[in-house]
Motif scaffolding. Sequence first.
Motif, mmCIF file in Angstrom:
data_model
loop_
_atom_site.group_PDB
_atom_site.id
_atom_site.type_symbol
_atom_site.label_atom_id
_atom_site.label_comp_id
_atom_site.label_asym_id
_atom_site.label_seq_id
_atom_site.Cartn_x
_atom_site.Cartn_y
_atom_site.Cartn_z
ATOM 1 N N ILE A 136 4.256 5.435 6.924
ATOM 2 C CA ILE A 136 3.130 4.331 6.723
ATOM 3 C C ILE A 136 2.293 4.869 5.662
ATOM 4 C CG2 ILE A 136 0.830 3.470 7.940
ATOM 5 C CD1 ILE A 136 2.584 3.456 10.560
ATOM 6 N N ALA A 137 1.900 6.050 5.705
ATOM 7 C CA ALA A 137 1.070 6.561 4.534
ATOM 8 C C ALA A 137 1.559 6.298 2.972
ATOM 9 C CB ALA A 137 0.720 8.278 4.810
ATOM 10 N N TYR A 138 2.928 6.590 2.791
ATOM 11 C CA TYR A 138 3.317 6.221 1.531
ATOM 12 C C TYR A 138 3.162 4.668 1.116
ATOM 13 C CZ TYR A 138 7.852 4.507 1.761
ATOM 14 O OH TYR A 138 9.142 3.470 1.931
ATOM 15 N N ALA A 139 3.486 4.139 2.268
ATOM 16 C CA ALA A 139 3.715 2.558 2.073
ATOM 17 C C ALA A 139 2.354 1.902 1.746
ATOM 18 C CB ALA A 139 4.337 1.818 3.328
ATOM 19 N N VAL A 140 1.370 2.479 1.953
ATOM 20 C CA VAL A 140 -0.103 1.825 1.674
ATOM 21 C C VAL A 140 -0.173 1.682 0.129
ATOM 22 C CG1 VAL A 140 -2.401 2.173 1.828
ATOM 23 C CG2 VAL A 140 -1.146 2.730 3.788
ATOM 24 N N PRO A 141 -0.183 2.869 -0.799
ATOM 25 C CA PRO A 141 -0.235 2.715 -2.057
ATOM 26 C C PRO A 141 0.897 1.701 -2.761
ATOM 27 C CG PRO A 141 0.067 4.854 -1.624
ATOM 28 C CD PRO A 141 0.066 4.206 -0.150
ATOM 29 N N LEU A 142 2.120 1.833 -2.089
ATOM 30 C CA LEU A 142 3.018 1.233 -2.535
ATOM 31 C C LEU A 142 3.050 -0.504 -2.259
ATOM 32 C CD1 LEU A 142 6.144 0.639 -3.655
ATOM 33 C CD2 LEU A 142 6.902 1.357 -1.543
ATOM 34 N N THR A 143 2.580 -0.691 -1.189
ATOM 35 C CA THR A 143 2.590 -2.121 -1.001
ATOM 36 C C THR A 143 1.245 -2.686 -1.575
ATOM 37 O OG1 THR A 143 1.362 -1.510 1.038
ATOM 38 C CG2 THR A 143 3.816 -2.209 1.283
ATOM 39 N N ALA A 144 0.120 -1.732 -1.815
ATOM 40 C CA ALA A 144 -1.183 -2.460 -2.545
ATOM 41 C C ALA A 144 -0.631 -2.729 -3.842
ATOM 42 C CB ALA A 144 -2.261 -1.013 -2.604
ATOM 43 N N ILE A 145 -0.067 -1.456 -4.643
ATOM 44 C CA ILE A 145 0.408 -1.777 -6.075
ATOM 45 C C ILE A 145 1.386 -2.903 -6.147
ATOM 46 C CG2 ILE A 145 1.847 -0.794 -7.753
ATOM 47 C CD1 ILE A 145 0.567 1.832 -7.476
ATOM 48 N N ALA A 146 2.340 -2.980 -5.243
ATOM 49 C CA ALA A 146 3.253 -4.256 -5.391
ATOM 50 C C ALA A 146 2.307 -5.544 -5.148
ATOM 51 C CB ALA A 146 4.240 -4.109 -4.130
ATOM 52 N N ALA A 147 1.444 -5.318 -3.945
ATOM 53 C CA ALA A 147 0.455 -6.683 -3.929
ATOM 54 C C ALA A 147 -0.309 -7.152 -5.096
ATOM 55 C CB ALA A 147 -0.309 -6.363 -2.799
ATOM 56 N N VAL A 148 -1.029 -6.111 -5.795
ATOM 57 C CA VAL A 148 -1.732 -6.194 -7.133
ATOM 58 C C VAL A 148 -0.551 -7.093 -8.118
ATOM 59 C CG1 VAL A 148 -2.819 -5.119 -9.095
ATOM 60 C CG2 VAL A 148 -3.187 -4.687 -6.521
#
Length: 258
Positions: free
Chosen positions: A189-201
């Motif tokens: 879950i922790a690594y997915a936060v910056p990943l999904t945030a960057i992908a969302a941006v």
Amino acid sequence: MDVHFVASGFAVGLLVGMTGVGGGSLMTPLLTLLFGVTPAVAVGTDLAFASLTKGVGTFTHKMRGTVHWDIVRRLCIGALPAALLASVALKHFGTLNKEMGQIIRYMIATSVLLTVIALLFKRTMLAWITAHPERQLQGAALRNATILSGAVLGILVTISSIGAGAIGATLLVMLYPRLSAAEVAGTDIAYAVPLTAIAAVGHWWLGSINWTLLLTLLIGSLPGITLGSYAARAVPEGLLRGLLAVTLVAVAAKLVYS
């Protein structure tokens, strides 16, 4: 506010809470097939949805001490640049045209099938790794394999919004079999936060996020996740995962042949 989207958010949240499967493998196909949302908008909206919900989960796991930040860092070294490059590629080829939309549908279907494999064979793969300790990676090989896994997940998640849940957790189990279930979940879950945030941006830059739809889904999903977490112990895990796997296979087939 469309009650159908609220209900869908609740249903997906309930299943995520009960099974631990990432919401992308359920939410993105649902938006695409049931509600006719274009693949690019479905992916972008789900990524924004995931970054917000996983952020709350990361805070909880951090408080419990179940996040391995060194592994998170390695995954992010691979995942974040891959997500940026995938976003640029989508911008170049055009996410909203018909041909690219079909490619995204195929990527979603592929990610869904990978999720099914992760669901059905995770324990078998873990048992094999445990029985063959000589095959476990160590040192630089383990670090490089983790970074490469992050890069693959970064591409999958940016294009399809699927991969950071069941697939990511399965890769962690195979690479780090000594982690407890809680540590696998927390680190995933922790690594997915910056990943999904960057992908969302990236998808916001592409104009493929529906913010009204996002808010509606969140209204339904938050109570669904809470109730699903409480109900998880009352439902046989094997039965639930089997039914979910059958459903996802049907979804993948529909995405490819519709």
